[in-house]
Structure formats: structure tokens, C-alpha cells
Design a protein around this motif. Structure first.
Motif, short mmCIF file in Angstrom:
data_model
loop_
_atom_site.label_atom_id
_atom_site.label_comp_id
_atom_site.label_asym_id
_atom_site.label_seq_id
_atom_site.Cartn_x
_atom_site.Cartn_y
_atom_site.Cartn_z
N GLY B 163 0.89 -1.17 0.02
CA GLY B 163 0.10 0.04 0.00
C GLY B 163 1.00 1.19 -0.06
O GLY B 163 0.25 2.39 -0.10
N GLY B 164 2.05 1.12 0.09
CA GLY B 164 3.14 2.35 0.25
C GLY B 164 3.17 2.97 1.58
O GLY B 164 3.75 4.04 1.58
N VAL B 165 3.24 2.22 2.48
CA VAL B 165 3.47 2.85 3.72
C VAL B 165 4.90 2.84 3.94
O VAL B 165 5.58 2.25 3.44
CB VAL B 165 2.93 2.02 5.06
CG1 VAL B 165 1.27 2.24 4.87
CG2 VAL B 165 3.46 0.58 5.10
N MET B 363 -11.86 -1.50 0.02
CA MET B 363 -11.09 -2.30 -1.24
C MET B 363 -9.87 -3.06 -0.48
O MET B 363 -8.98 -3.57 -1.41
CB MET B 363 -10.62 -1.18 -2.01
CG MET B 363 -11.64 -0.39 -2.72
SD MET B 363 -11.47 1.07 -3.61
CE MET B 363 -10.35 0.42 -4.96
N GLY B 364 -9.61 -3.44 0.69
CA GLY B 364 -8.66 -3.87 1.37
C GLY B 364 -7.55 -3.34 1.85
O GLY B 364 -7.60 -1.93 1.65
N THR B 365 -6.57 -3.78 2.55
CA THR B 365 -5.58 -3.46 3.10
C THR B 365 -4.72 -2.60 2.21
O THR B 365 -4.21 -1.26 2.61
CB THR B 365 -4.68 -4.42 3.93
OG1 THR B 365 -5.42 -5.03 5.01
CG2 THR B 365 -3.37 -3.92 4.36
N GLU B 366 -4.31 -3.11 1.13
CA GLU B 366 -3.43 -2.46 0.29
C GLU B 366 -3.83 -0.99 -0.17
O GLU B 366 -3.33 -0.19 -0.30
CB GLU B 366 -3.27 -3.40 -1.02
CG GLU B 366 -1.81 -3.14 -1.73
CD GLU B 366 -1.53 -4.11 -2.69
OE1 GLU B 366 -2.02 -5.44 -2.63
OE2 GLU B 366 -1.24 -3.73 -3.92
N ALA B 367 -5.28 -1.06 -0.47
CA ALA B 367 -6.08 0.22 -1.20
C ALA B 367 -5.91 0.96 0.11
O ALA B 367 -5.92 2.42 -0.01
CB ALA B 367 -7.31 0.00 -1.37
N GLY B 369 -3.66 1.45 2.28
CA GLY B 369 -2.64 2.43 2.51
C GLY B 369 -2.39 3.24 1.59
O GLY B 369 -2.20 4.71 1.48
N ARG B 370 -2.84 2.89 0.22
CA ARG B 370 -2.93 4.06 -0.89
C ARG B 370 -3.69 5.34 -0.73
O ARG B 370 -3.43 6.29 -0.99
CB ARG B 370 -3.25 3.24 -2.13
CG ARG B 370 -2.32 2.47 -2.82
CD ARG B 370 -2.67 2.16 -4.43
NE ARG B 370 -1.75 0.99 -4.59
CZ ARG B 370 -2.35 -0.47 -4.72
NH1 ARG B 370 -3.81 -0.61 -4.57
NH2 ARG B 370 -1.44 -1.48 -5.01
N LEU B 395 -8.80 6.88 -2.47
CA LEU B 395 -9.18 8.05 -1.42
C LEU B 395 -10.54 8.17 -1.24
O LEU B 395 -11.31 8.22 -0.49
CB LEU B 395 -8.26 9.35 -1.77
CG LEU B 395 -8.52 10.37 -0.87
CD1 LEU B 395 -8.23 10.24 0.64
CD2 LEU B 395 -7.86 11.66 -1.45
N ALA B 396 -11.19 8.26 -2.62
CA ALA B 396 -12.83 8.51 -2.69
C ALA B 396 -13.44 7.46 -1.97
O ALA B 396 -14.57 7.85 -1.03
CB ALA B 396 -13.17 8.25 -4.05
N SER B 397 -13.28 6.15 -1.93
CA SER B 397 -13.77 4.98 -1.11
C SER B 397 -13.55 5.52 0.59
O SER B 397 -14.43 5.18 1.32
CB SER B 397 -13.26 3.64 -1.54
OG SER B 397 -13.79 2.91 -0.52
N ALA B 398 -12.53 5.81 0.90
CA ALA B 398 -12.15 5.98 2.18
C ALA B 398 -12.98 7.14 2.73
O ALA B 398 -13.37 7.00 4.01
CB ALA B 398 -10.70 6.25 2.64
#
Lengths: 406, 406
Positions: B163-165, B363-367, B369-370, B395-398
């Protein structure tokens, strides 16, 4: 399955305490439950916390802030290692920060407790060292020692010892210093103890304050013991229970350890936060191996409610823990007139511990010790202090200054 | 003369706070003063505490319980050794138990502070390790790890990493265990980090939880580092600040140390007792050498008032301490919509730290992080989250689930 348990008091005007309890049991163990697939649940079951009890206290016409729940959760032993840091982080790490919640009681499993040898001496061992099988012990506290040199320290020690006390403890704010480093302090004080013993016929323990970097405490303790130290004082809460535990189980540290309650007031007095006195100064001190435990008495200036004192006593003595018993040392504000009350509250297995009540005696420190010895004799013989004082001028003088039984 | 200072808030409806201050200054240092003979006073003067300030807060028409005094006392450095246990016992040992008193602030002298090398890496050092000079960092927290085996742990690590952390931390309740002992945990996670790096192009720090007996922590840390660990997580308050200090100054522990606030709620939340959050989780953590410090954010479920958060931040960053700065990590209840607020409160030198806000992403853990990476990009570019979300579905989903800027 083996569990350790924790009981919390949670203040909340509205919460569903049953739900709250479930959320702690899950949140502090497996993290989530209802979302888990069946197969995973089977595997995770052994790690899942259990709600053991929920008692809601909702007084009629409760004012805001008066409603609370006592919630008991069981934590599987398998989740954490067998040390006090792991236990505390597991049962009170994150949730200590979650609202008005206080850790009231701990229950340790036999499996957990089996990793703790407990006090090396305990009450009986300390009695054996002193050769005093069955009377309350008497302890005196050094006073105003910062800045004293070794010979001044010796002088104060001797005056205390000649009064007939069984133990003398350092001031807990006396740290390693150039004037009286630990080995020098021990040497002069133990020599003074021997000198006094010839007069009083009594043995004496001197609890010297163990201080400095954590990694050097064992070495410092050995240095003190090599110099003749026969007891240690330790500020447990400023170092952590695990440090006490490791000191206590070190076979080379062959003397009783006395736990000082410095900093305890940062944890126990609030009804809404922190850790109860019975866990903090009772159960965990004993588990970690303190032979003697000081705590604020309910009698004097630095006070703790009597029921909290009794809670500490219970934890120091209870047979629910299989390790040796720790000697209770209710402290602060103690004068000879309080001796019957102390014995009534604590029985014979107690240390009567005084600072100002000895040094502040009108006839001097030595007489201050004698007045306590006399008060203990009177109480043991079932004679009232005022009657006993008729033939004991030191006691009479103390009662005149500080008053008699209440 | 060199002094450390302590400021207390004392609640009392009637006390003369000036007298009270005098009694602390004398009682916690030389013990007595007015009774001392002149010659003795001369000698003792260097050990005597000083009253620096007394502010009485007496609101008009004060209700019972509302009157308090803020009292600042200076303690001569000469009285105590240069370690945190000695400092705490000196300034708050006995008086923590004396009524409604809270330790609000500490001032450490240069002489005292000079014994503390402080954080080995600090904010700049952590940035250098990650190669991220000037944006807020992003951290993800393992979730529900108790009972996981190494391959399950690896899988969760990888999803977070992809996810890019910038950092991933262990759950603080993960102790040494047979399934995932520290060296195994480190090995699989660091390998997963390398794998993810190839995709994300980002470096990653994994803070593995350092646990077990105090005397074996250095050995455990070295074992972890030998296995490839590039950061450590440590439950400081369950072990004591001095243990952190000794770990941090050990030259062989060549990775950043992240301090977890587990148990902090036992000290800071009461207005009447304990130790303020800024001393507990700010100043002392930094002095003892924590490179990164977690504390409850004011945004989520486990909350701390914003001004207390700002007090911690101030202590972690202030130039009044000459050691390196520690990175603030406000934690709990963080979701992407809060990023602009976090940056507004903390600036760029902050770690955005999320658990549920990453793993709970639709959308899951990876998303998950994104979505945070995108929120940080937006904030850095001065674009509103909702605008940025138009082209960034994670981001929209979060934002849809947890809401946007408040």
C-alpha cells in the motif's frame, strides 16, 4: 486452558457494560471475532479473551458520573510471556487510555505465577534473620540525610540502633553520592549496628538504598553485600517490577529486599484512573519478590483509606499466591500511641515504622525508639499504653506529645 | 548551582500554597531547615530546594474542589544521581501520595541532560533511513496478530507494505511466542519488505516488538538486528524509562526505537493525580532516547485533549532540550479524511499512523495504504481531499466510509 484475569472499574453514564466487556475481551486479544470465518475461529478460540463477570452499579437517582461497571475479563496465558511487563501491557496497555477505567484486581494463573519465585525471605525469613519469632517488628527511618558525611550518618544510625529498633532504612531520596557511597554507608552503619547490638542484645537489619543505572543494580547490590549489607531498599516503581523480580531471584543477592512506594501516588488515588493500591503495592510487589513492602498508612499525614490498606495486607499475606508472604510496613505519621491500632489492623506480622515519631521524641532519637519498644511490649501484654507509661518515662513522654490510643 | 525543577498542580480548598511550597522544598531535600543551627545551614544550603513560583488559582465563587495552586520547586542537582529513576523519586516520590497533586512540568538542568545522549536517530535520522526528506510519513499497524503463524504474518505485512506505507509496527501485545519469535518475525517481514520495495520503490522500516526479561532485552534487540530488523517497538512504561535509556545508548542497537504508550492511561488522564502527558510521553521519552513516540491522538476513539497533544509535540521538538528531536506519532482512530487536520496540528514532521483506517478499507489493506498516500499527496499539494479523490478511487472510497475533513 489457563487464564490470568483482570477486573476493571469503568465509569460511564450510558455504556452497555456487557458490550463494553465483550469489546475488551476481543479487542485486547484476537482483535476481531464476529468477522472471522468459522475455520479461523476454531484456531483462534484458544487466544480469545473471555468475559467472566459484569456488575453494573447504577444507584437510584444516580447523578452524572456515579454510574459504573465492574468488569472481569480472562486473558489466555498463551497470549503473553510470563513476565509482569507483558501481563500489564496485555490487561491494561491500550485500555488504560480509553476513558474512565481503573485496574482494580488481577488474578494470576498458577502457570503464570510459577515463573515467579517470589520473596526470598518473606515474613518468616526476616523473623529468622532477626531472631524474633512472634512480635511486631520495629523500624526506624533515617531523617535529613542528604549532605551528611559518613561519620554523621554513623552517629544518626547509632542513636536509632541504641533505641532498640529491629530495622533501620535509608531515606529513599539518598542516591549514590561522593560523601556516602553505598559500600561506605554499609560499612559504617553495619559496624555501628554491631556496636549497638552489644548494648541492646538485638540483631538489626539495615536496608540500604539501591540506586543507579538499571544494568548496574546487581553489581551495586553485590558491592553492598560484600561490604556487609544485610538488607536493601529499592524504589520499585521508578524502575519497573521486572527489575525487582530479577534482583530478587538473583541467588547472589542473599538479603531481604524492601520495596519503597515512591511514585505510587501517580497510580492509585484516583477512583477513575490508574491501578488500585492492592495490585500496585500488594500483589505485584509480592509476586516480584519484595520481602517487605512499605505503603502509606491510614493513620498519619500521608494517608490511604483503611480499606485500601487492608487490601494491600490481604495481597501480601493471602495463600492464593503460593510464594512466601511479604511483610506489611504501613508508614508515615506513626507515633507510639498508634501501636495498639496498628496491631489491631495488622496483627503481629507487621513492621511498626517511624521517622518523625522516633527522631522527634522530646528526649531524643534513642528514647524515641525505646518509647516504641515499650508501646509494643504493652500491646503484647494486653496492658493499656497509659498504664504501661506509668513505669516507662519514654512512652509517657511520647503519649504526652502525640496522644494515646484513639 | 544547578537545579532541576518540577511544577505541580495541587488542589486544595484551604491550603496556604506558599507554605505548602516551602514544605515541599525543604521536606523533599534537606528534611528540616528552621531547626538547623547556623553552621549546619551554611553547609546544607547547597542541598536545599528552592520555591521558584507559586500561582494560586482561586476562581470567584469557587465551588469546593476548584481551588488549586501551581507550584514550582527547584531541586539541587547535587542531591540525586543523573538518571530518570532518581529524578522522579526526588521530585515526585513521596509527595505523589500526599493529597491531590499532579506533576505537570519538569525542567532538567543542562548538567542533568548532559548524561542523556537522547534519540540516536531522531526525526532527521529516521527521514534519512527512509530517504524521505520532507513529507509526513505513513505508518501501518499489524492487526489481530495473536495466533498468526509466520506465513500469515508475512501475508499481512506484504499487503500493508504494498500500500506504500513507510513504516509498519508490530501490535504491542505481540510478545515472544513459539509461532513467531522475534528473529523469525523479522526475517519474514524484512524479506517481504524487500519484495514490496521492488514494486513501490519505497524503503520501509519494520518496528518489531522488543519484549521479555529486562536483563535480556539488549540480547533480544541484537538478535533482531542480526536477523535484519531496522526498527524496534518498546513498551517503555511497563519497563521504566531507564531501560529505554540504556537500550538507546547501546551502540550495538543501531536502529530507531519507537516508544509505545501502553499503560500511559494509568498516569496522565486525572486532573488531580499522576503525571502530565507532556512529561510522560513527551519530555521523558525523548530524554530517554525514543526516536519515535506514539500517543493517543485527539481525533479518534482513544482520545486525549488537543492541548495535551500539543504539549507532547512541544516536548518532542523543543530546542530547550539539546538532544535530537523525536518524531510525534498521534495514534488511534486515524482515517484518511483526518490527514489535513493532522498536518495542520503537527506540520510535516509527523507520522500518520493507522490500523483500522488501513485494514478496514472497503477495497482491502493495500488500498487502505494507498488512500492515505493519496491523502498526504493532496494535503502536500494544497488540494482538497474531495477534489483529489475524483481521480483517486482508494481515497474516494475511504472518504465515503469515514468522512472527509472536519
Amino acid at each position: 486452558m489457563s487464564y490470568c484475569t483482570a477486573t476493571y472499574r469503568i465509569y460511564d453514564d450510558k455504556a452497555n457494560f456487557h458490550k463494553k466487556a465483550e469489546s475488551i475481551a476481543i479487542g485486547m486479544t484476537v482483535g476481531s471475532w464476529t468477522e472471522l470465518p468459522e475455520a479461523k475461529r476454531e484456531k483462534m478460540k484458544q487466544h480469545l479473551g473471555q468475559v467472566l463477570d459484569v456488575q453494573v452499579h447504577e444507584p437510584e437517582n444516580a447523578q452524572a458520573g456515579e454510574r459504573y461497571g465492574d468488569v472481569t475479563i480472562a486473558y489466555p496465558d498463551i497470549n503473553f510471556s510470563k513476565d509482569i511487563p507483558a501481563l500489564l501491557v496485555t490487561v491494561f496497555g491500550k485500555i488504560s487510555m480509553d476513558g474512565k477505567i481503573k485496574l482494580m484486581q488481577l488474578g494470576v494463573s498458577d502457570a503464570f505465577a510459577s515463573h515467579f519465585p517470589g520473596p526470598k525471605f518473606g515474613i518468616q525469613g526476616v523473623r529468622d534473620l532477626l531472631g524474633v519469632p512472634n512480635r511486631p517488628l520495629l523500624m526506624s527511618i533515617f531523617k535529613s540525610v542528604i549532605g551528611l558525611n559518613a561519620s554523621e550518618l554513623r552517629e544518626q544510625f547509632l542513636r536509632q540502633a541504641l533505641g532498640g529498633v529491629d530495622l533501620i532504612k535509608d531515606d529513599e531520596i539518598l542516591f549514590e553520592n561522593e560523601l556516602t557511597p553505598i559500600e561506605k554507608r554499609v560499612e559504617v552503619c553495619i559496624r555501628a549496628a554491631e556496636e549497638a547490638s552489644k548494648e541492646t542484645g538485638k540483631k538489626l537489619l539495615y536496608a540500604t538504598n539501591l540506586t543507579g543505572p538499571t544494568s548496574r543494580l546487581h553489581e551495586q547490590a553485590r558491592k553492598a553485600i560484600d561490604a556487609g549489607a544485610n538488607a536493601l531498599l529499592f524504589n520499585v516503581l521508578s524502575y519497573g517490577y521486572d527489575v525487582l523480580h530479577e534482583l530478587s531471584k538473583d541467588p547472589e543477592i542473599s538479603v531481604p529486599i524492601m520495596a519503597h512506594p515512591a511514585l505510587a501516588g501517580a497510580y492509585y488515588p484516583s477512583p477513575y484512573h490508574g491501578i488500585s493500591a492492592s495490585v500496585l503495592l500488594g500483589q505485584l510487589m509480592r509476586l516480584a519478590g519484595a520481602d517487605l513492602v512499605l505503603f502509606p498508612s491510614p493513620y498519619g499525614s500521608v494517608t490511604m483509606p483503611r480499606e485500601e490498606n487492608m487490601g494491600i495486607k490481604e495481597q501480601l499475606l493471602t495463600s492464593a499466591l503460593s510464594v512466601k508472604q511479604s511483610m506489611p510496613v504501613p508508614s508515615a505519621g506513626i507515633h507510639p500511641g498508634l501501636v495498639p491500632l496498628i496491631l489491631q489492623d495488622f496483627g503481629t506480622d507487621v513492621i511498626v515504622n517511624a521517622g518523625g515519631g522516633i527522631h522527634g521524641h522530646p528526649m531524643g532519637t534513642e528514647a524515641g525508639g525505646r518509647a516504641f519498644v515499650q508501646a509494643i511490649e504493652a500491646a503484647q501484654q494486653g496492658v493499656s499504653l497509659s498504664d504501661y507509661a506509668l513505669a516507662h518515662p519514654e512512652l509517657a513522654s511520647a503519649l504526652q506529645l502525640w496522644g494515646g490510643e484513639k
